[in-house]
Design an enzyme around this catalytic site. Structure first.
Site, PDB file in Angstrom:
ATOM      1  N   CYS A   1       0.788  -1.233   0.000  1.00 56.64           N
ATOM      2  CA  CYS A   1       0.000   0.000   0.000  1.00 56.64           C
ATOM      3  C   CYS A   1       0.826   1.293   0.000  1.00 56.64           C
ATOM      4  CB  CYS A   1      -1.055   0.008   1.097  1.00 56.64           C
ATOM      5  SG  CYS A   1      -0.681  -0.961   2.533  1.00 56.64           S
TER       6      CYS A   1
ATOM      7  N   ARG B   1       7.852 -10.513   5.418  1.00 55.75           N
ATOM      8  CA  ARG B   1       7.609 -10.220   6.831  1.00 55.75           C
ATOM      9  C   ARG B   1       8.353 -11.241   7.668  1.00 55.75           C
ATOM     10  NH1 ARG B   1       1.046  -9.261   6.386  1.00 55.75           N
ATOM     11  NH2 ARG B   1       1.198  -7.690   4.754  1.00 55.75           N
TER      12      ARG B   1
ATOM     13  N   GLN C   1       0.966 -11.097  -2.536  1.00 64.20           N
ATOM     14  CA  GLN C   1      -0.440 -10.753  -2.348  1.00 64.20           C
ATOM     15  C   GLN C   1      -1.075 -10.419  -3.680  1.00 64.20           C
ATOM     16  OE1 GLN C   1       0.250  -7.417   0.330  1.00 64.20           O
ATOM     17  NE2 GLN C   1      -0.735  -8.562   1.971  1.00 64.20           N
TER      18      GLN C   1
ATOM     19  N   ASP D   1      -2.850  -8.098  -4.518  1.00 67.66           N
ATOM     20  CA  ASP D   1      -3.217  -6.863  -3.850  1.00 67.66           C
ATOM     21  C   ASP D   1      -3.827  -5.855  -4.812  1.00 67.66           C
ATOM     22  OD1 ASP D   1      -3.386  -5.446  -1.563  1.00 67.66           O
ATOM     23  OD2 ASP D   1      -1.235  -5.135  -1.293  1.00 67.66           O
TER      24      ASP D   1
ATOM     25  N   HIS E   1      -5.455  -1.575  -4.446  1.00 70.54           N
ATOM     26  CA  HIS E   1      -5.909  -0.476  -3.595  1.00 70.54           C
ATOM     27  C   HIS E   1      -6.834   0.402  -4.402  1.00 70.54           C
ATOM     28  CE1 HIS E   1      -2.304  -1.981  -1.568  1.00 70.54           C
ATOM     29  NE2 HIS E   1      -3.077  -1.825  -0.520  1.00 70.54           N
TER      30      HIS E   1
ATOM     31  N   LYS F   1     -13.634  -3.789   8.234  1.00 64.14           N
ATOM     32  CA  LYS F   1     -13.269  -4.718   7.167  1.00 64.14           C
ATOM     33  C   LYS F   1     -14.259  -5.852   7.013  1.00 64.14           C
ATOM     34  CE  LYS F   1     -10.240  -7.419  10.124  1.00 64.14           C
ATOM     35  NZ  LYS F   1      -9.004  -8.160  10.284  1.00 64.14           N
TER      36      LYS F   1
ATOM     37  N   HIS G   1      -8.325  -1.545   0.731  1.00 63.31           N
ATOM     38  CA  HIS G   1      -7.391  -2.635   0.418  1.00 63.31           C
ATOM     39  C   HIS G   1      -8.246  -3.848   0.129  1.00 63.31           C
ATOM     40  CE1 HIS G   1      -4.112  -0.764   3.036  1.00 63.31           C
ATOM     41  NE2 HIS G   1      -5.193  -0.198   3.521  1.00 63.31           N
TER      42      HIS G   1
END
Length: 649
Positions: free
Chosen positions: A339, A368, A386, A388, A390, A474, A520
């Site tokens: 992000c 991570r 991910q 991912d 946004h 979320k 997200h």
RNA sequence: GCCGAUGUAGCUCAGAGGUAGAGCGUUUCCUUGGUAAGGAAGAGGUCACGGGUUCAAUUCCCGUCAUUGGCUCCA
């Protein structure tokens, strides 16, 4: 005196004051009376033989209800504790709750004693013999001092600590046979209901989950009313073991790990990479259709980026340490999230309110530093990708965008045959709204938007208060796999924090600057985790469109290798791929090996096929499709692929 | 990160204080086959790594690393 008892179906039963749930069950049906395990009275858990003294709503629970199961397993935990006290005099007990699939009890055996799984049979045996005594569970309200005295005399400091947190007047003991425990209940009426028991494993667990405190021995088990149910449960566990993605991943050569490369860093092998690429391409296509724009951002980012996003402050110390450069004071970090990069992409130009929503998508690989004890196959790794994206939207677009994302997630789930799922809406803690960032007005609206969106899509939802992230509410998708296990996959999260931190803006109708809301979202979650879940869901029998190979060709003998090559080439022209088994083996043997390898179609070619320009097709699992022209096979394959991935919601 | 268990051939696993075993796979040869295992021979291991005890350690002890069951954690 008579009281009115209303049942969930609206029926009201008149009964004597002091009646109990078991009595009521008897008036409904004999079968129900036989099977009832627990009850709830005005939503309060209630033993089935505990007197009911006033008008109430009554629910009856059997083993088919979660409440009934939990009660049964909780009582089994007490039974195990009783057996353990008998076999290991002087042990101290921690807590012993029911869990989703059974129960456990934490015990402190003292310093010089140990239990291993070798001891399970004798514990199980003792439990069964105690169960056969059909001892009733007796509830007793007790005052706090008396309770403390009891455990003092017994020498169990753990229970005394638990008592510390309880309010006098609200304390109950349950006794069965020679065993008494501090317990809120409810319990089954007597131990005789427990007929089948299996202790499953043993593990250390810190008292109250605090690693600075004593480590206790936790014994896990499961129990049932019938031996048959236990057998079925154990078979399910066996099946789960067979489907373990770590095992299948190795067998099917999908992925591996290497000590040299590093813990928790998966290596995708060619077949696994093919599978993953198909998934990625599938989602890319769907996202393209849904108006997403692709972006690509680097694997590292300057420290300043993460200071700005707030990730540095929160995770910097506990994660991979910075990459230094020859420049003094310059530091880069492996990216833990996409992000912040995407925020900077957003900032690369100016937006009008008419441009929104803007949707940036990237299969972004992040790193991570997960605790070493947490790593697990592909489901928990240190480097993962991910799916991912946004979405930068105006506050008035949140609901519509949620609906769009939900549609996308449903499309993905359907294409992958995840038919059973629920969604969890995580909202603010009502009591403590101050710990969340963003305006009251925006939160209120976003929470309502999410609820409305899920209603509009007719989703099976649960709302959890207090589960929202500090930066926004979320929506999480939990799928049930073929064995009934729940996995959390896709997620959609509203974020007020990052637009603020990165000072993101768009120009409104009023010609003033406004802050966009960020969403997200990741339908798969991460490719690694998703593939792991998918493997366990389908047991390695992937949907045809995802299978790394669609067929294997088995020539009857060496003489037909040329024809096999010809067929292979022809199919390849239609993106249908697979190998030829040229080994000098019998056809039976090749069939067996092909079946074991889970390949979707087996094509046999020999004299007949070559002469007629046909192929003989057998589907994985043994179903014969027969002798058909290659074109017909292509049609069959194309049709099966289309069925899953081409549909409209 | 913490506690427990495990680490032997490519895979699944057996084994014992005296230099290592099975099945599957792989290689070669024979067999040229029609829907879930054709036959034979061979190759393949510093018994995770590093220390210690012992005449002798892969085996016993300690440490490290990895895997694993849990606990805690999870942007």
């Amino acid at each position: 005196m008579n009281i009115n008892i209303s049942l969930p179906d609206g029926k009201v039963i008149k009964a004597q004051q002091g009646t109990c749930a078991l009595e009521i069950a008897k008036t409904i049906s004999e079968g129900l009376a036989r099977n009832i395990l627990s009850a709830s009275v005005n939503n309060e858990d209630w033993d089935i033989n505990r007197p009911i003294n006033q008008d109430c709503c009554l629910k009856l629970h059997t083993f088919n209800d979660i409440e009934g199961k939990k009660c049964f397993w909780h009582s089994s935990a007490h039974l195990m504790a009783e057996a353990l006290e008998y076999l290991y005099p002087g042990i101290k007990l921690g807590i012993g709750p029911a869990i989703d699939n059974g129960f456990y009890y934490d015990v402190d055996l003292g310093d010089d004693r140990k239990i291993s799984s070798d001891d399970f049979p004798k514990i199980e045996e003792k439990m069964l013999s105690l169960a056969r005594e059909k001892n009733s569970f007796n509830r007793k309200e007790i005052n706090k001092q008396e309770a403390i005295n009891y455990f003092k005399q017994k020498g169990d400091e753990y229970k005394i600590e638990l008592l510390d947190d309880l309010i006098d007047g609200d304390i109950t003991f349950y006794t069965q046979g020679n065993f008494t425990d501090l317990c809120k209940g409810p319990h089954i009426d007597n131990t005789g209901r427990i007929k089948a028991i299996k202790l499953l494993n043993i593990a250390g667990a810190y008292w109250r989950g605090d690693e600075s405190r004593k480590q206790m021995t936790r014994i896990y088990g499961v129990s049932f009313q019938k031996q048959k149910e236990l057998t079925a449960h154990l078979e399910m566990l066996e099946e789960a073991k067979k489907r373990d993605h770590r095992k299948i991943g190795k067998e099917m050569e999908l992925f591996t790990f290497s000590k040299k490369v590093g813990q928790g860093l998966p290596l995708w092998l060619p077949k696994g990479a093919q599978l993953r690429e198909k998934l990625e391409n599938f989602l890319k296509k769907a996202q393209e259709n849904a108006g997403y724009l692709p972006v690509i951002t680097p694997h590292i980012g300057n420290k300043d980026l993460y200071v700005c996003s707030g990730h540095y402050e929160k995770y910097g110390e506990d994660s991979f340490q910075p990459i230094k450069t020859p420049q003094e004071n310059e530091e880069f970090f492996l990216k833990p999230m996409n992000c912040p990069h995407h925020c900077e992409v957003y900032k690369s130009k100016q937006y009008s309110y008419k441009d929104l929503p803007v949707r940036f998508a990237e299969f972004g690989t992040v790193y991570r530093y997960e605790q070493s004890g947490e790593l697990h196959g592909l489901t928990r790794v240190r480097g993962f990708t991910q799916d991912d994206a946004h979405l930068f939207v105006r506050p008035d677009q949140v609901k519509e965008e949620f609906i769009n994302v939900i549609d996308l997630v449903l499309y993905v789930f359907r294409a992958l045959s995840f038919k059973d799922f629920k969604v969890q809406i995580s909202l603010r803690d009502k009591e403590n709204k101050s710990k969340y960032i963003g305006s009251e007005e925006n939160w209120e609206k976003a929470e309502q938007d999410i609820i409305d969106a899920t209603k509009e899509k007719n989703l099976n939802t649960v709302i959890e208060y207090g589960e929202a992230a500090f930066y926004g509410p979320k929506l999480d998708f939990m799928v049930k796999d073929a064995l009934g296990r729940e996995w959390q996959l896709g997620t959609i999260q509203v974020d007020y924090s990052l637009p603020e931190r990165f000072e993101l803006e768009y120009t409104g109708k009023d010609n003033n600057k406004h802050r966009p809301v960020m969403i997200h979202r990741a339908p798969f979650g991460s490719m690694e985790r998703f593939v792991a879940v998918l493997i366990e869901h389908c047991g390695g029998n992937f949907p045809l469109w995802l299978s790394p190979e669609q067929f294997i060709i088995l020539p009857i003998s060496e003489k037909f290798h040329d024809y096999a090559e010809k067929v292979k080439q022809l199919l390849k022209n239609y993106d249908i791929c697979g190998p030829i088994d040229k080994r000098a083996e019998t056809t039976s043997r090749k069939i067996r090996d092909a079946e074991v390898s889970k390949i979707p179609f087996i094509i046999v070619v020999g004299e007949r096929e070559e002469a007629e320009e046909k192929i003989t097709v057998r589907k994985h699992g043994g179903k014969n499709i027969g002798n058909i022209p290659t074109n017909e096979f292509i049609e069959i394959v194309k049709k099966e692929m289309r069925e899953l991935i081409n549909f409209t919601n």
